[in-house]
Design an enzyme around this catalytic site. Structure first.
Site, short mmCIF file in Angstrom:
data_model
loop_
_atom_site.label_atom_id
_atom_site.label_comp_id
_atom_site.label_asym_id
_atom_site.label_seq_id
_atom_site.Cartn_x
_atom_site.Cartn_y
_atom_site.Cartn_z
N ILE A 16 66.96 -6.33 0.30
CA ILE A 16 66.77 -7.07 1.56
C ILE A 16 66.78 -8.55 1.19
O ILE A 16 65.90 -9.02 0.48
CB ILE A 16 65.43 -6.67 2.22
CG1 ILE A 16 65.49 -5.20 2.65
CG2 ILE A 16 65.12 -7.58 3.42
CD1 ILE A 16 64.17 -4.61 3.11
N ASP A 17 67.81 -9.27 1.64
CA ASP A 17 67.94 -10.67 1.23
C ASP A 17 67.28 -11.61 2.24
O ASP A 17 66.71 -11.18 3.24
CB ASP A 17 69.41 -11.04 0.96
CG ASP A 17 70.25 -11.04 2.22
OD1 ASP A 17 69.70 -10.98 3.33
OD2 ASP A 17 71.48 -11.14 2.08
N SER A 18 67.38 -12.91 1.99
CA SER A 18 66.67 -13.89 2.82
C SER A 18 67.18 -13.89 4.26
O SER A 18 66.41 -14.10 5.20
CB SER A 18 66.80 -15.29 2.21
OG SER A 18 68.15 -15.63 2.09
#
Lengths: 341, 80
Positions: B35-37
């Site tokens: 889960i990225d920014s």
């Protein structure tokens, strides 16, 4: 048809963006534009008698190098407000020449993803010896895994089917060798996924030197590599033209020859001119958000708005959504069959 | 009693279109779960919308896991 434009995004904003908007609205009779920008920009560059152009006043701009997290606090930015026009149903597409990262973030927050898409991507046109092809991801996702690259392949496939009308576009993976075992772990793992799926016409790996040959329709790579490839290509093309110009005008004799080859060289230069491509849609977003080159001037903005109109009129989102839904459905059936076996 | 954690998980799943059967580990970091920014930005915006709360940048910088998100939402709801 209403299109929203981020009037403050880009190296030549707001002057060139507004100029492009004024030009294109004159060229397309039923087009209406909604420009998001500052009062100062509009009073300086938007003629008072501009017909079919309305404005929404923004109070900030997302800078090219600004963290996308800041968009949360910049709901008064031109990119946020322009995208909001689409989210609220006031416009059918949005065009921006500003920060692509901010545009992607605004699109994700306000328009959302197409059902079945985990990672939206930026699709880039690539001039090759066999016409324009597409590469993705062009930089939306710096870090990607094999499942993400599989998503990019599906999105690229849907895009190429829509643009070319070819039911089974040829998909290739960028690597450092043609064989399946070549590449880093990401490429090898992605190759295995792409080779195993009957959903795509996967033709294997190609190397960087084969990109220009154009023996494919869709080139898949991660966002970091895709962005580097695009910028290296732009740089090499620009450097090469400078070198050619220097050489063919070095002597009087050569200058005479240069006059003869000039039209041909101009045609080649046009193929590498971003303004002729008119911007590309963010793929996987549940709405039309057209990304333009940051250096875009009025002519590129005009092309981008034309592209936006075409995508809306031809039902781009509906076509991509239907393709992705079909992929996911088939994928589910295949998984169930494999579990039963 | 309201199960905030389950509600937050639903927001994660809906926003990120996670496949059926994919679970979010409350203690694993987002980075560990791919889960990225940008994903987090979407989820936090959806959480803010759902609970009609505003998560400050400071509070956001401390949200590293789904468990952190739950604690943050509970705190803001109690304060509200």
């Amino acid at each position: 048809m209403r299109i929203a434009i981020d009037a403050m995004g880009g190296d030549h904003a707001p002057e060139e963006i507004i100029k492009g908007a004024v030009n294109i609205v004159k060229a397309i009779p039923d087009l209406e534009l909604i420009l998001a920008g500052s009062e100062e920009a509009f009073s300086a560059y938007l003629p008072r008698d501009s017909e079919r152009i309305t404005t929404v006043i923004s109070h900030s701009v997302m800078a090219m190098d600004e963290s996308v997290e800041n968009l949360r606090r910049k709901k008064d930015s031109s990119i946020y407000m322009a995208t909001e026009q689409v989210a609220e149903g006031n416009a059918e597409a949005i065009v921006s020449c500003g920060s692509t990262a901010a545009q992607m973030a605004a699109a994700l927050l306000l328009l959302g993803r197409i059902k079945g898409v985990k990672r939206p991507a930026i699709v880039l046109p690539f001039p090759t010896l066999k016409g324009s092809k597409v590469m993705l991801d062009g930089g939306a996702n710096a870090d990607s895994n094999a499942a993400n690259l599989m998503d990019f392949a599906l999105l690229g496939n849907a895009y190429a089917r829509f643009i070319t009308g070819n039911d089974s576009p040829e998909v290739v993976l960028l690597s450092n060798g043609g064989e399946a075992h070549k590449g880093n772990s990401l490429v090898r793992e992605t190759h295995a996924l792409l080779a195993a799926t009957p959903l795509l016409n996967f033709k294997g790996n190609i190397e960087g030197r084969d990109i220009m040959a154009g023996d494919y329709d869709v080139l898949v790579t991660d966002g970091f590599t895709g962005n580097v490839v695009m910028k290296v290509t732009e740089g090499v093309a620009s450097g090469l033209f400078h070198l050619i110009k220097e050489e063919i005008t070095a002597t009087t004799g050569r200058k005479i020859g240069a006059a003869l080859v000039k039209p041909g060289l101009k045609n080649i230069a046009k193929k590498f001119d971003y303004s002729n491509y008119g911007g590309m849609p963010l793929l996987g977003i549940n709405g039309i958000s057209i990304v333009c080159h940051g250096c875009s001037k009025a002519a590129a903005v005009e092309s981008a708005v034309r592209a936006a109109v075409d995508y809306v009129e031809q039902g781009f989102i509906e076509a991509v959504s239907a393709d992705i839904a079909a992929y996911r459905h088939t994928e589910k059936i295949l998984k169930e069959e494999s579990a039963d076996a | 009693m309201r199960d905030i954690y389950s509600e937050i998980l639903e927001i994660f799943k809906d926003t990120l279109q996670l496949e059926e059967g994919v679970e979010i580990d409350p203690n694993a970091t987002f980075a560990e779960q791919d889960i990225d920014s940008l994903d987090l930005l979407e989820v936090v915006t959806a959480i803010e919308r759902n609970y009609k709360i505003e998560i400050s940048d400071e509070a956001l910088s401390e949200i590293k896991t789904a468990g952190d998100a739950e604690a943050c939402v509970k705190k803001l709801i109690n304060e509200g």
